[in-house]
Design a protein around this motif. Structure first.
Motif, PDB file in Angstrom:
ATOM      1  N   ALA A 151     -17.712  -5.255  -5.550  1.00  0.00           N
ATOM      2  CA  ALA A 151     -16.732  -4.179  -5.773  1.00  0.00           C
ATOM      3  C   ALA A 151     -15.306  -4.739  -5.806  1.00  0.00           C
ATOM      4  N   ARG A 152     -14.652  -4.546  -6.916  1.00  0.00           N
ATOM      5  CA  ARG A 152     -13.226  -4.897  -7.008  1.00  0.00           C
ATOM      6  C   ARG A 152     -12.516  -3.706  -7.639  1.00  0.00           C
ATOM      7  N   ILE A 153     -11.381  -3.351  -7.082  1.00  0.00           N
ATOM      8  CA  ILE A 153     -10.702  -2.132  -7.531  1.00  0.00           C
ATOM      9  C   ILE A 153      -9.279  -2.460  -7.969  1.00  0.00           C
ATOM     10  N   ARG A 154      -8.952  -1.978  -9.149  1.00  0.00           N
ATOM     11  CA  ARG A 154      -7.598  -2.231  -9.656  1.00  0.00           C
ATOM     12  C   ARG A 154      -6.706  -1.031  -9.346  1.00  0.00           C
ATOM     13  N   LEU A 155      -5.571  -1.325  -8.745  1.00  0.00           N
ATOM     14  CA  LEU A 155      -4.628  -0.267  -8.392  1.00  0.00           C
ATOM     15  C   LEU A 155      -3.286  -0.638  -8.991  1.00  0.00           C
ATOM     16  N   ASP A 156      -2.763   0.248  -9.845  1.00  0.00           N
ATOM     17  CA  ASP A 156      -1.473  -0.043 -10.463  1.00  0.00           C
ATOM     18  C   ASP A 156      -0.405   0.811  -9.840  1.00  0.00           C
ATOM     19  N   ILE A 157       0.635   0.169  -9.321  1.00  0.00           N
ATOM     20  CA  ILE A 157       1.746   0.950  -8.791  1.00  0.00           C
ATOM     21  C   ILE A 157       3.015   0.585  -9.574  1.00  0.00           C
ATOM     22  N   LEU A 158       4.010   1.458  -9.494  1.00  0.00           N
ATOM     23  CA  LEU A 158       5.264   1.198 -10.208  1.00  0.00           C
ATOM     24  C   LEU A 158       6.316   0.735  -9.199  1.00  0.00           C
ATOM     25  N   ASN A 159       7.455   0.267  -9.694  1.00  0.00           N
ATOM     26  CA  ASN A 159       8.445  -0.255  -8.739  1.00  0.00           C
ATOM     27  C   ASN A 159       9.399   0.818  -8.217  1.00  0.00           C
ATOM     28  N   ASP A 160       9.019   2.115  -8.408  1.00  0.00           N
ATOM     29  CA  ASP A 160       9.911   3.157  -7.891  1.00  0.00           C
ATOM     30  C   ASP A 160       9.428   3.723  -6.563  1.00  0.00           C
ATOM     31  N   ALA A 161       8.434   3.091  -5.961  1.00  0.00           N
ATOM     32  CA  ALA A 161       7.969   3.580  -4.661  1.00  0.00           C
ATOM     33  C   ALA A 161       7.763   2.401  -3.711  1.00  0.00           C
ATOM     34  N   ASP A 162       8.626   1.379  -3.850  1.00  0.00           N
ATOM     35  CA  ASP A 162       8.458   0.158  -3.054  1.00  0.00           C
ATOM     36  C   ASP A 162       8.529   0.419  -1.554  1.00  0.00           C
ATOM     37  N   ALA A 163       9.461   1.299  -1.164  1.00  0.00           N
ATOM     38  CA  ALA A 163       9.624   1.529   0.269  1.00  0.00           C
ATOM     39  C   ALA A 163       8.363   2.183   0.835  1.00  0.00           C
ATOM     40  N   GLU A 164       7.805   3.158   0.094  1.00  0.00           N
ATOM     41  CA  GLU A 164       6.603   3.856   0.556  1.00  0.00           C
ATOM     42  C   GLU A 164       5.408   2.900   0.660  1.00  0.00           C
ATOM     43  N   TRP A 165       5.392   1.890  -0.194  1.00  0.00           N
ATOM     44  CA  TRP A 165       4.300   0.910  -0.160  1.00  0.00           C
ATOM     45  C   TRP A 165       4.579  -0.241   0.811  1.00  0.00           C
ATOM     46  N   HIS A 166       5.712  -0.183   1.496  1.00  0.00           N
ATOM     47  CA  HIS A 166       6.078  -1.215   2.461  1.00  0.00           C
ATOM     48  C   HIS A 166       6.092  -2.601   1.836  1.00  0.00           C
ATOM     49  N   LEU A 167       6.627  -2.669   0.615  1.00  0.00           N
ATOM     50  CA  LEU A 167       6.700  -3.963  -0.073  1.00  0.00           C
ATOM     51  C   LEU A 167       7.535  -4.945   0.741  1.00  0.00           C
ATOM     52  N   ASP A 168       7.089  -6.186   0.846  1.00  0.00           N
ATOM     53  CA  ASP A 168       7.869  -7.173   1.600  1.00  0.00           C
ATOM     54  C   ASP A 168       8.539  -8.162   0.647  1.00  0.00           C
ATOM     55  N   VAL A 169       9.462  -8.943   1.185  1.00  0.00           N
ATOM     56  CA  VAL A 169      10.252  -9.862   0.356  1.00  0.00           C
ATOM     57  C   VAL A 169       9.347 -10.812  -0.428  1.00  0.00           C
ATOM     58  N   LYS A 170       8.275 -11.281   0.208  1.00  0.00           N
ATOM     59  CA  LYS A 170       7.395 -12.251  -0.468  1.00  0.00           C
ATOM     60  C   LYS A 170       6.512 -11.598  -1.511  1.00  0.00           C
ATOM     61  N   LYS A 171       6.539 -10.267  -1.622  1.00  0.00           N
ATOM     62  CA  LYS A 171       5.661  -9.526  -2.529  1.00  0.00           C
ATOM     63  C   LYS A 171       4.200  -9.839  -2.230  1.00  0.00           C
ATOM     64  N   SER A 172       3.883  -9.946  -0.949  1.00  0.00           N
ATOM     65  CA  SER A 172       2.502 -10.238  -0.615  1.00  0.00           C
ATOM     66  C   SER A 172       1.925  -9.177   0.318  1.00  0.00           C
ATOM     67  N   ILE A 173       2.706  -8.121   0.574  1.00  0.00           N
ATOM     68  CA  ILE A 173       2.196  -7.014   1.382  1.00  0.00           C
ATOM     69  C   ILE A 173       2.430  -5.733   0.595  1.00  0.00           C
ATOM     70  N   ALA A 174       1.435  -4.869   0.574  1.00  0.00           N
ATOM     71  CA  ALA A 174       1.618  -3.528   0.028  1.00  0.00           C
ATOM     72  C   ALA A 174       0.624  -2.660   0.776  1.00  0.00           C
ATOM     73  N   ARG A 175       1.139  -1.667   1.498  1.00  0.00           N
ATOM     74  CA  ARG A 175       0.244  -0.791   2.260  1.00  0.00           C
ATOM     75  C   ARG A 175       0.316   0.606   1.685  1.00  0.00           C
ATOM     76  N   PRO A 176      -0.834   1.216   1.404  1.00  0.00           N
ATOM     77  CA  PRO A 176      -0.799   2.522   0.754  1.00  0.00           C
ATOM     78  C   PRO A 176      -0.091   3.569   1.610  1.00  0.00           C
TER      79      PRO A 176
END
Ligand SMILES: Nc1ncnc2c1ncn2[C@@H]1O[C@H](COP(=O)(O)OP(=O)(O)OP(=O)(O)O)[C@@H](O)[C@H]1O
Ligand SMILES: [Mg+2]
Length: 499
Positions: free
Chosen positions: A317-342
């Motif tokens: 099972a592999r799931i593709r999830l596409d997000i846009l860059n207008d909800a970075d704060a909600e996704w908890h994006l980090d500087v390294k771009k290696s964390i994204a939490r729904p």
């Protein structure tokens, strides 16, 4: 507004050497640092990006040269500033950046000398250099105008180009340490590091490489995309329909992929598609932000009742999830771009959708061998009904990927909502108790699919599915063969032969 009076203050500029030394520990690896630089090149509309690793012991260096729009001297000076842009600022939809930090933090996590040379269209080449040894001995933020000694080649190249940017890392203390050029162990480690960069870039940017919007070369060799969903493989993964989940002003696109069972791959295919971390650890979500992969092989702490863990049964099972860059704060994006939490608001919906993909993947995994080579993938997806757990209860859903259902959905694209509500109605009202009672009472009496129905009717149904598959681009012979793994037609091999 803050209640604190702002009329009395001290000015405390950070101490450059201390701050930069701390920023070096943000936690980049060499591959994630390179990816951060490539982000900038792609955001600057580069078409070609050349990564060059030059081995010379302690004098080794790395150059990342792009033919993007480049920067004027003033822009370059600002780009070198830590915090060159406020993360709260809105970004263009294709911008891969957010924090105004990546160029500096990624680079200086790997090297002690960062030199950037840039040329805008119709402008001059300029350069700026951060040298940590200079900063260590100076009280202020001294950004050097001279390029680093190893940047000569890149400078000459840029002069000949219309526009572009080169990022040059030297004094690679983290990668090389103080090894001499002749040190075989260090050289091997350097080469291994290059291999890891290759793997990471091939995966992180696979969608850009696939749609050819950008070409990336590593030591002159074009990097080929590595598609986690086995797009180019001879045996395709089966997919669930794309689901769009609206979320505040933004949206998320979800699609599940169930990879083919080991039995339907040869050894080479199996090895190639296992991915950098191996089959089991590659399961789960692949989160993309503007086509760029952020996180992969991760269930994002979703799951009921407890978070799902990496389990061999779900490795397909592999799931593709596409997000846009207008909800970075909600996704908890980090500087390294290696964390994204729904975001909390969509966790339930994601869990429901992922549960279905997992159930199908488990059934493909469980049916190994039983159904022979090259049919296993379709078999699990081509069942009309699937059973899953929702909020701790078992529910039965109609498999919208079943070719007979697909045929209807695709024939009436403007009626999709109506068709979906009809299917939902059926799913939500499956008379489970009634069926349970009936089967308990007359255990051997229930009808098998199509029993008592004329063969001509079954054949007509089969033909409709074949017609649909042909319309999707499958040749007729293959489409007919495919029926052998589509439930319930698989029960009638003789009728399939007659088609
Ligand atoms: N290769 C490049 N070509 C053109 N401009 C660049 C390039 N690299 C960096 N820049 C400019 O320098 C700025 C700073 O880059 P940096 O990576 O530090 O921050 P960012 O990309 O804005 O955000 P993030 O910290 O999320 O990466 C960019 O916003 C861009 O304007
Ligand atoms: Mg950046």
């Amino acid at each position: 507004m803050s209640q604190v009076s702002s009329s009395k203050f001290d000015i405390v500029p950070p101490e450059p050497a201390a701050l930069i030394e701390s920023l070096r520990s943000v936690g980049y690896s060499l591959p994630t640092a390179v990816a951060d630089i490539i982000d900038n090149s792609i955001a600057a509309d580069a078409r070609n990006i050349h990564i060059h690793f030059h081995w010379a012991g302690t004098n080794s260096y790395v150059v990342i040269l792009d033919d993007g729009r480049g920067m004027s001297e003033e822009k370059l000076r600002n780009a070198m500033r830590p915090g060159s842009r406020n993360p709260l600022q809105e970004r263009s939809p294709s911008d891969l950046g957010r924090f105004g930090l990546g160029l500096k933090t990624a680079s200086l996590s790997q090297c002690r000398n960062l030199c950037v040379i840039s040329k805008p269209a119709d402008g001059e080449v300029s350069s700026r250099t951060w040298d940590l040894d200079v900063l260590a001995n100076s009280p202020d933020w001294r950004l050097l105008l001279e390029p680093s000694p190893v940047a000569g080649d890149a400078l000459q190249k840029l002069k000949r180009m219309k526009n572009g940017t080169a990022v040059v890392w030297s004094q690679l203390d983290r990668l090389i340490g103080t090894q001499e050029a002749g040190d075989a162990v260090a050289h091997t480690r350097f080469n291994d590091a290059i291999d890891r960069v290759l793997e990471h870039v091939a995966l992180t940017f696979h969608r850009f490489l696939e749609d050819r919007s950008v070409k990336i070369y590593l030591n002159e060799k074009a990097i080929l995309p590595w598609n986690p969903f086995m797009k180019a493989a001879p045996v395709a993964a089966s997919t669930t329909p794309e689901e769009v989940i609206p979320f505040s002003k933004s949206k998320i696109t979800f699609q599940g992929f169930i990879l083919p069972h080991k039995d339907s791959l040869n050894d080479d295919e199996f090895r190639r598609h296992s991915g950098p971390r191996g089959w089991t650890a590659q399961q789960g979500f692949y989160v993309y932000r503007n086509k760029r992969l952020l996180v992969y092989g991760d269930w994002l702490r979703l799951g009921r009742p407890a978070p799902w863990t990496m389990d061999e049964h779900y490795r397909l099972a592999r799931i593709r999830l596409d997000i846009l860059n207008d909800a970075d704060a909600e996704w908890h994006l980090d500087v390294k771009k290696s964390i994204a939490r729904p975001p909390a608001l969509i966790r339930d919906r994601l869990t429901d959708l992922a549960e279905r993909v997992r159930a199908t993947a488990r059934s493909v995994f469980a049916h190994r061998g039983k159904y022979g080579r090259r049919t296993v993938t379709q078999l699990a997806t081509d069942r009309p009904w699937t059973s899953t757990i929702r909020e701790n209860r078992r529910v039965y859903s109609i498999n919208c990927n079943h070719p007979a259902i697909q045929a209807v959905l695709r024939s009436f694209p403007d009626k999709t909502p109506e068709l979906e509500s009809a299917l939902r109605l059926l799913e939500e009202t499956v008379p489970v108790e009634q069926i349970w009672l009936d089967t308990a009472e007359q255990s051997r009496d229930h009808a098998t699919p199509y029993s008592g129905i004329e063969f001509s009717v079954i054949k007509a149904d089969m033909r409709r599915v074949v017609e649909f598959l042909v319309k999707t681009g499958i040749n007729r012979k293959t489409a007919i063969e495919r029926l052998r793994s589509v439930e319930p037609f698989d029960r009638f091999p003789k009728l399939i032969n007659e088609l």
